[in-house]
Motif scaffolding. Structure first.
Motif, PDB file in Angstrom:
ATOM      1  N   TYR A   4       0.822  -1.207   0.000  1.00 35.96           N
ATOM      2  CA  TYR A   4       0.000   0.000   0.000  1.00 35.96           C
ATOM      3  C   TYR A   4       0.860   1.262   0.000  1.00 35.96           C
ATOM      4  CZ  TYR A   4      -2.628   3.868   1.948  1.00 35.96           C
ATOM      5  OH  TYR A   4      -3.159   5.105   2.165  1.00 35.96           O
ATOM      6  N   ILE A   5       1.966   1.248   0.725  1.00 40.33           N
ATOM      7  CA  ILE A   5       2.805   2.443   0.836  1.00 40.33           C
ATOM      8  C   ILE A   5       3.319   2.883  -0.531  1.00 40.33           C
ATOM      9  CG2 ILE A   5       4.903   3.422   1.826  1.00 40.33           C
ATOM     10  CD1 ILE A   5       2.670   2.945   3.847  1.00 40.33           C
ATOM     11  N   SER A   6       3.837   1.936  -1.309  1.00 39.54           N
ATOM     12  CA  SER A   6       4.335   2.292  -2.638  1.00 39.54           C
ATOM     13  C   SER A   6       3.186   2.673  -3.565  1.00 39.54           C
ATOM     14  CB  SER A   6       5.150   1.145  -3.234  1.00 39.54           C
ATOM     15  OG  SER A   6       4.386  -0.036  -3.325  1.00 39.54           O
ATOM     16  N   LEU A   7       2.034   2.053  -3.365  1.00 35.11           N
ATOM     17  CA  LEU A   7       0.855   2.412  -4.156  1.00 35.11           C
ATOM     18  C   LEU A   7       0.461   3.856  -3.865  1.00 35.11           C
ATOM     19  CD1 LEU A   7      -1.423   1.366  -6.068  1.00 35.11           C
ATOM     20  CD2 LEU A   7      -2.701   0.753  -4.011  1.00 35.11           C
ATOM     21  N   LYS A   8       0.477   4.220  -2.597  1.00 33.05           N
ATOM     22  CA  LYS A   8       0.115   5.582  -2.198  1.00 33.05           C
ATOM     23  C   LYS A   8       1.070   6.608  -2.805  1.00 33.05           C
ATOM     24  CE  LYS A   8      -0.689   8.478   1.885  1.00 33.05           C
ATOM     25  NZ  LYS A   8      -0.685   8.522   3.373  1.00 33.05           N
ATOM     26  N   LYS A   9       2.351   6.289  -2.805  1.00 31.18           N
ATOM     27  CA  LYS A   9       3.344   7.214  -3.351  1.00 31.18           C
ATOM     28  C   LYS A   9       3.118   7.478  -4.834  1.00 31.18           C
ATOM     29  CE  LYS A   9       7.097   6.135  -0.112  1.00 31.18           C
ATOM     30  NZ  LYS A   9       8.433   5.507   0.046  1.00 31.18           N
ATOM     31  N   SER A  10       2.558   6.500  -5.529  1.00 28.41           N
ATOM     32  CA  SER A  10       2.369   6.640  -6.977  1.00 28.41           C
ATOM     33  C   SER A  10       1.132   7.457  -7.335  1.00 28.41           C
ATOM     34  CB  SER A  10       2.265   5.257  -7.626  1.00 28.41           C
ATOM     35  OG  SER A  10       1.024   4.636  -7.304  1.00 28.41           O
ATOM     36  N   PHE A  11       0.254   7.705  -6.366  1.00 29.74           N
ATOM     37  CA  PHE A  11      -0.998   8.415  -6.644  1.00 29.74           C
ATOM     38  C   PHE A  11      -0.787   9.921  -6.705  1.00 29.74           C
ATOM     39  CE2 PHE A  11      -3.734   4.853  -6.515  1.00 29.74           C
ATOM     40  CZ  PHE A  11      -5.020   5.278  -6.840  1.00 29.74           C
ATOM     41  N   ASN A  12      -1.397  10.552  -7.700  1.00 25.72           N
ATOM     42  CA  ASN A  12      -1.403  12.012  -7.776  1.00 25.72           C
ATOM     43  C   ASN A  12      -2.441  12.592  -6.820  1.00 25.72           C
ATOM     44  OD1 ASN A  12       0.535  12.178  -9.975  1.00 25.72           O
ATOM     45  ND2 ASN A  12      -1.095  11.360 -11.273  1.00 25.72           N
ATOM     46  N   ASP A  13      -3.625  11.973  -6.812  1.00 25.71           N
ATOM     47  CA  ASP A  13      -4.726  12.437  -5.966  1.00 25.71           C
ATOM     48  C   ASP A  13      -4.852  11.491  -4.775  1.00 25.71           C
ATOM     49  OD1 ASP A  13      -7.066  13.245  -4.776  1.00 25.71           O
ATOM     50  OD2 ASP A  13      -8.227  13.359  -6.634  1.00 25.71           O
ATOM     51  N   LYS A  14      -4.208  11.849  -3.678  1.00 27.16           N
ATOM     52  CA  LYS A  14      -4.208  10.985  -2.487  1.00 27.16           C
ATOM     53  C   LYS A  14      -5.612  10.837  -1.899  1.00 27.16           C
ATOM     54  CE  LYS A  14       0.383  10.547  -2.294  1.00 27.16           C
ATOM     55  NZ  LYS A  14       0.811  11.260  -3.518  1.00 27.16           N
ATOM     56  N   ASP A  15      -6.442  11.878  -2.060  1.00 26.88           N
ATOM     57  CA  ASP A  15      -7.809  11.804  -1.532  1.00 26.88           C
ATOM     58  C   ASP A  15      -8.629  10.752  -2.272  1.00 26.88           C
ATOM     59  OD1 ASP A  15      -7.375  13.736   0.375  1.00 26.88           O
ATOM     60  OD2 ASP A  15      -8.103  15.384  -0.879  1.00 26.88           O
ATOM     61  N   LEU A  16      -8.331  10.563  -3.546  1.00 28.73           N
ATOM     62  CA  LEU A  16      -9.034   9.552  -4.337  1.00 28.73           C
ATOM     63  C   LEU A  16      -8.691   8.156  -3.821  1.00 28.73           C
ATOM     64  CD1 LEU A  16     -10.937   9.257  -6.782  1.00 28.73           C
ATOM     65  CD2 LEU A  16      -8.907   9.110  -8.235  1.00 28.73           C
ATOM     66  N   LEU A  17      -7.426   7.937  -3.514  1.00 25.63           N
ATOM     67  CA  LEU A  17      -7.024   6.649  -2.942  1.00 25.63           C
ATOM     68  C   LEU A  17      -7.679   6.450  -1.582  1.00 25.63           C
ATOM     69  CD1 LEU A  17      -5.332   4.066  -2.942  1.00 25.63           C
ATOM     70  CD2 LEU A  17      -3.432   5.398  -1.995  1.00 25.63           C
ATOM     71  N   LYS A  18      -7.719   7.513  -0.787  1.00 25.47           N
ATOM     72  CA  LYS A  18      -8.345   7.424   0.537  1.00 25.47           C
ATOM     73  C   LYS A  18      -9.823   7.059   0.409  1.00 25.47           C
ATOM     74  CE  LYS A  18      -6.955  10.368   3.582  1.00 25.47           C
ATOM     75  NZ  LYS A  18      -6.765  11.613   4.377  1.00 25.47           N
ATOM     76  N   MET A  19     -10.499   7.641  -0.577  1.00 24.47           N
ATOM     77  CA  MET A  19     -11.909   7.318  -0.791  1.00 24.47           C
ATOM     78  C   MET A  19     -12.080   5.848  -1.171  1.00 24.47           C
ATOM     79  SD  MET A  19     -14.682   8.872  -3.512  1.00 24.47           S
ATOM     80  CE  MET A  19     -14.279  10.568  -3.113  1.00 24.47           C
ATOM     81  N   SER A  20     -11.145   5.318  -1.960  1.00 27.74           N
ATOM     82  CA  SER A  20     -11.251   3.919  -2.388  1.00 27.74           C
ATOM     83  C   SER A  20     -11.132   2.955  -1.211  1.00 27.74           C
ATOM     84  CB  SER A  20     -10.179   3.602  -3.437  1.00 27.74           C
ATOM     85  OG  SER A  20      -8.894   3.494  -2.849  1.00 27.74           O
TER      86      SER A  20
END
Length: 222
Positions: A4-20
């Motif tokens: 998850y940590i590396s996945l999070k780093k790759s996201f431009n919109d962190k809020d979108l990942l948080k919503m998922s």
């Protein structure tokens, strides 16, 4: 391993990942904060089915529809998606209500599988189809050749596994129509789970009709 940590780093919109990663139970306890991941799950489910279908259609040009359907169901199912969630360590980061957490939500296979679909939807929105496709191929299709050589289970077995993984009752099959003379009957069978219809199939035997009903059910979301 892509956690998850590396996945999070790759996201431009962190809020979108948080919503998922936001389960509806958390939203119910935190009003007017953000939406649950259900819309992203809806989107991710459709993208996942498309990418896998497109891949196996292109790879297995001599195989019939029945093989392709069974292979897709072998790849896209609750158990596989839950295993991927564990590999990515998503369970540690899902936003859950206290009640859902206390009842073992972080280890619930159905909840984990739904979260993976939501993450796939988020990746698509954040990075586009090409990157999303690479993610799916890396994590679910990298062993496609070996999977295709395994003995594929019939649709009834696959549907029962999917139903059980989600914690539902055993599927029930009912003959709803018989037409033709005794030596050449055509049967129509309906499969239901907890009283809700999920598929209908026809065939020259009850078994063939039941298998086709299960195949129809596998094409739909539980």
């Amino acid at each position: 391993m892509n956690t998850y940590i590396s996945l999070k780093k790759s996201f431009n919109d962190k809020d979108l990942l948080k919503m998922s990663l936001t389960h509806r139970s958390w939203v119910n306890e935190h009003k007017n904060t953000r939406r649950s991941n259900e819309r992203l799950e809806f989107l991710g489910d459709a993208i996942l089915e498309f990418v896998v279908s497109d891949k196996i259609y292109a790879e297995f040009t001599n195989k019939e529809e029945g093989f392709l359907t069974a292979l897709r169901a072998r790849i896209v199912n609750t158990v596989n998606l839950a295993d991927l969630a564990k590999e990515l360590q998503l369970g540690d980061y899902i936003f859950l209500s206290k009640g859902e957490e206390d009842s073992g939500g972080r280890l619930n296979q159905s909840l984990l599988a739904d979260t993976v679909e939501a993450v796939i939807g988020a990746i698509y929105l954040d990075k586009g189809l090409d990157i999303c496709k690479k993610f799916i191929e890396k994590h679910l299709l990298s062993d496609l050749d070996n999977i295709s050589h395994e003995t594929l289970k019939d649709p009834k077995s696959l549907f029962q596994e999917e139903v059980q993984a989600k914690g539902y009752a055993t599927p029930k099959y009912h003959v709803i129509k018989e037409i033709g003379p005794d030596h050449n009957k055509i049967f129509t069978i309906q499969v239901s789970v907890d009283g809700k219809e999920y598929g209908v199939g026809t065939g020259k035997s009850k078994n063939e009709a039941a298998q086709n009903a299960a195949k129809d059910a596998l094409s739909k979301s539980l």
